[in-house]
Design a protein around this motif. Structure first.
Motif, mmCIF file in Angstrom:
data_model
loop_
_atom_site.group_PDB
_atom_site.id
_atom_site.type_symbol
_atom_site.label_atom_id
_atom_site.label_comp_id
_atom_site.label_asym_id
_atom_site.label_seq_id
_atom_site.Cartn_x
_atom_site.Cartn_y
_atom_site.Cartn_z
ATOM 1 N N LEU A 114 0.843 -1.205 0.000
ATOM 2 C CA LEU A 114 0.000 0.000 0.000
ATOM 3 C C LEU A 114 0.877 1.252 0.000
ATOM 4 N N GLY A 115 2.026 1.142 -0.652
ATOM 5 C CA GLY A 115 3.041 2.206 -0.619
ATOM 6 C C GLY A 115 2.529 3.544 -1.122
ATOM 7 N N SER A 116 1.722 3.532 -2.179
ATOM 8 C CA SER A 116 1.289 4.831 -2.717
ATOM 9 C C SER A 116 0.412 5.543 -1.688
ATOM 10 N N ALA A 117 -0.487 4.795 -1.046
ATOM 11 C CA ALA A 117 -1.359 5.426 -0.031
ATOM 12 C C ALA A 117 -0.530 5.896 1.160
ATOM 13 N N LEU A 118 0.440 5.097 1.552
ATOM 14 C CA LEU A 118 1.296 5.439 2.691
ATOM 15 C C LEU A 118 2.080 6.724 2.415
ATOM 16 N N ASN B 33 0.146 9.315 -2.251
ATOM 17 C CA ASN B 33 -0.038 9.433 -3.698
ATOM 18 C C ASN B 33 -1.335 8.750 -4.116
ATOM 19 N N CYS B 34 -2.028 9.394 -5.040
ATOM 20 C CA CYS B 34 -3.239 8.783 -5.579
ATOM 21 C C CYS B 34 -3.407 9.348 -6.981
ATOM 22 N N LYS B 35 -2.937 8.575 -7.961
ATOM 23 C CA LYS B 35 -2.886 9.084 -9.333
ATOM 24 C C LYS B 35 -4.262 9.461 -9.855
ATOM 25 N N LEU C 42 -8.458 13.277 -3.194
ATOM 26 C CA LEU C 42 -8.883 12.536 -2.000
ATOM 27 C C LEU C 42 -7.796 12.482 -0.918
ATOM 28 N N VAL C 43 -6.543 12.654 -1.335
ATOM 29 C CA VAL C 43 -5.429 12.382 -0.420
ATOM 30 C C VAL C 43 -5.499 13.211 0.861
ATOM 31 N N ASN C 44 -5.841 14.483 0.722
ATOM 32 C CA ASN C 44 -5.834 15.342 1.911
ATOM 33 C C ASN C 44 -7.186 15.429 2.611
ATOM 34 N N GLN C 45 -8.097 14.581 2.199
ATOM 35 C CA GLN C 45 -9.438 14.624 2.795
ATOM 36 C C GLN C 45 -9.489 13.775 4.063
ATOM 37 N N SER C 46 -10.015 14.365 5.134
ATOM 38 C CA SER C 46 -10.203 13.577 6.367
ATOM 39 C C SER C 46 -11.484 12.779 6.224
ATOM 40 N N GLN D 188 -3.610 8.556 4.689
ATOM 41 C CA GLN D 188 -2.148 8.543 4.760
ATOM 42 C C GLN D 188 -1.653 8.695 6.196
ATOM 43 N N SER D 189 -2.260 9.640 6.938
ATOM 44 C CA SER D 189 -1.767 9.859 8.305
ATOM 45 C C SER D 189 -1.965 8.596 9.132
ATOM 46 N N VAL D 190 -3.111 7.947 8.964
ATOM 47 C CA VAL D 190 -3.368 6.730 9.750
ATOM 48 C C VAL D 190 -2.358 5.641 9.385
ATOM 49 N N LEU D 191 -2.060 5.511 8.105
ATOM 50 C CA LEU D 191 -1.093 4.470 7.709
ATOM 51 C C LEU D 191 0.303 4.773 8.259
ATOM 52 N N THR D 192 0.669 6.043 8.297
ATOM 53 C CA THR D 192 2.009 6.352 8.840
ATOM 54 C C THR D 192 2.053 6.054 10.340
#
Ligand code: SAH
Length: 463
Positions: free
Chosen positions: A98-102, A105-107, A112-116, A177-181
């Protein structure tokens, strides 16, 4: 080992875009230590759950192994918890599968990436060496709602007690992303076992994944130590890098001291705050951003304050304050009344709750303005004391300080300085949002045109 991530964000199937994995497909990826399967047990408009199942192949692990782990008995390489426990293998799989989400990145749908979004993460068999308390210490400051269940080690031998494995459910509205990190760093920190060789690259991984949050986490030392498996030189380097970026000087700079000294402004602030606290009938008070404990030293002398706690993001400041308040060798009564702890105003911390009043003397201007939203949520929305007192410089007065070049702030670490109107606009909006009354008071000699050098907002929670 099973990880599921569920959202009820609408449309919930956006989760598929965020993870870069189509909800209709069952996907398998081979990894150095086994296989990872990704699939969706539910995927509709209203709810979507993605699952990652790891199959650890112990035989393959042993063949690939370059490094000899300390095996406590001959079969320990084969008979162990690796096949089912959520450990550093999970972090590795997060990065590989799940590297891109981590990495945010979301092509297809970068919007969506910065959406809570509301997220619920479930993990099975999380080895928490440190138990439930540790789970709370690591996840709570990040704002998670936590459910953790453990099981007895062996039902045939109840006397052996509980196992160190927990089934965890973590809920938070945040970016994926924040949750995955958080998971990437905190799962191996909970496990505290060495499954891989810790090289210098691990420092970079830790700093990269922890970039947005680790420096402010009250347990950053513990997390760093555990993540880097107690390799002291690496731990020191990682912490230095983290702290260098964040820690402001715990006391006023020489320039601020010199500017304000003739007015004895800092003493005046503390006097005004104490008088106000007394008038309000406050008994328990927390000094947020207490620095070296100057205000606390005055508060201690006043019998009306029965509980006096101080928090600061700077370790150095807390160390100095412990000395100045003679707390290290204090008796139990004093230690009960006065407590100091390391923590940050940008994280939920249970220790900030339950006070009649919270005080922030010359603190807010040390945070980037963009972080004030978080600070408000923590102080007014989470800690929720009956009263909040905030002081900050009045920028209009700066022109009256000889020796302060025009347009400069009083302290090199100030991120902003407000005019009276700016302060009042901010405080009024905060009061409205969190249901407080607010009034304002000048601190220091008042100049007709520019006002007083410092300003104070006093908030009172509406009943
Ligand atoms: N209130 C003290 C110190 C003011 S200097 C006094 O009246 O003397 C500002 C203090 O805020 C510093 O000690 C700094 O370490 C602290 N600080 C800055 N950012 C912080 C944060 N995010 N959380 C807690 N403290 C913070």
């Amino acid at each position: 080992m099973l990880l599921t991530i569920r959202t009820t964000h609408v449309p919930a199937t956006d989760l598929g875009f965020l993870l870069g994995k189509h909800p209709d497909r069952f996907q398998t990826k081979s990894l150095a230590f086994g296989k990872a399967h990704v699939f969706y047990p539910e995927a509709n408009e209203k709810a979507c759950t993605a699952a990652m199942l790891l199959e650890i192949n112990n035989i393959k692990l042993q063949k690939n192994k370059r490094q000899q782990f300390s095996a406590s008995f001959k079969l320990a390489d084969y008979v162990n918890d690796r096949a089912y426990a959520a450990s550093s293998f999970l972090s590795n799989a997060l990065a590989k599968v799940l590297g891109s989400a981590l990495n945010g990145n979301c092509k297809e749908r970068p919007d969506l990436v910065n959406q809570s979004i509301p997220l619920e993460v479930k993990l099975t068999a999380v080895p928490a060496r440190g138990g439930l308390e540790l789970i709370h210490r690591l996840f709570e400051p990040l704002g998670y709602e936590i459910e953790a269940q453990t099981t007895v080690l062996d039902s045939a031998f109840p006397a052996w007690g509980d196992s160190p494995y927990y089934n965890l459910c973590l809920r938070k509205t945040a970016t994926l992303q924040s949750v995955l990190t958080h998971l990437y760093v905190l799962i191996p920190a909970l496990d505290n076992k060495k499954h891989y060789y810790v090289s210098q690259a691990e420092i970079e991984k830790l700093l990269a994944k922890g970039e947005a949050w680790l420096k402010d986490h009250p347990e950053k030392n513990l997390i760093t130590k555990r993540y880097l498996r107690y390799r002291n030189n690496y731990v020191r380097r990682a912490l230095n890098q983290l702290l260098e970026e964040e820690e402001p000087s715990p006391k006023a700079s020489a320039s601020e001291d010199q500017l304000e000294q003739p007015l004895k402004l800092h003493d005046l602030r503390h006097e005004t705050v104490i008088t106000t606290l007394k008038e309000l009938g406050v008994q328990s008070v927390i000094d947020l951003g207490c620095g070296s404990g100057k205000l606390l030293r005055h508060l201690i002398k006043e019998g009306q304050f029965t509980k006096i706690h101080g928090m600061d993001v700077s370790h150095q400041a807390i160390e100095v304050a412990l000395d100045r308040l003679y707390l290290r060798d204090a008796g139990p009564l004093k230690k009960e009344r006065i407590k100091l702890f390391h923590g940050s105003l940008t994280y939920c911390d249970q220790r900030t709750k339950g006070f009649d009043a919270a005080v922030l003397v010359e603190v807010i201007e040390h945070l980037d303005e963009s972080r004030l939203d978080t600070l408000q949520q923590i102080v007014f929305g989470y800690a929720e004391p009956d009263h909040v007192i905030i002081t900050t410089p009045n920028r209009e007065y700066n022109v009256l300080f000889e020796g302060l070049p025009f347009g400069k702030f009083r302290h090199s670490d100030h991120r902003f300085e407000w005019t009276r109107t700016e302060m009042e606009n901010w405080a009024t909006a905060v009061a409205k949002q969190y249901d407080y009354h607010v009034k304002f008071e000048p601190i220091g000699p008042i100049d007709e045109q520019h006002g007083a050098p410092s300003q104070m907002a006093v908030f009172k929670k509406k009943k």
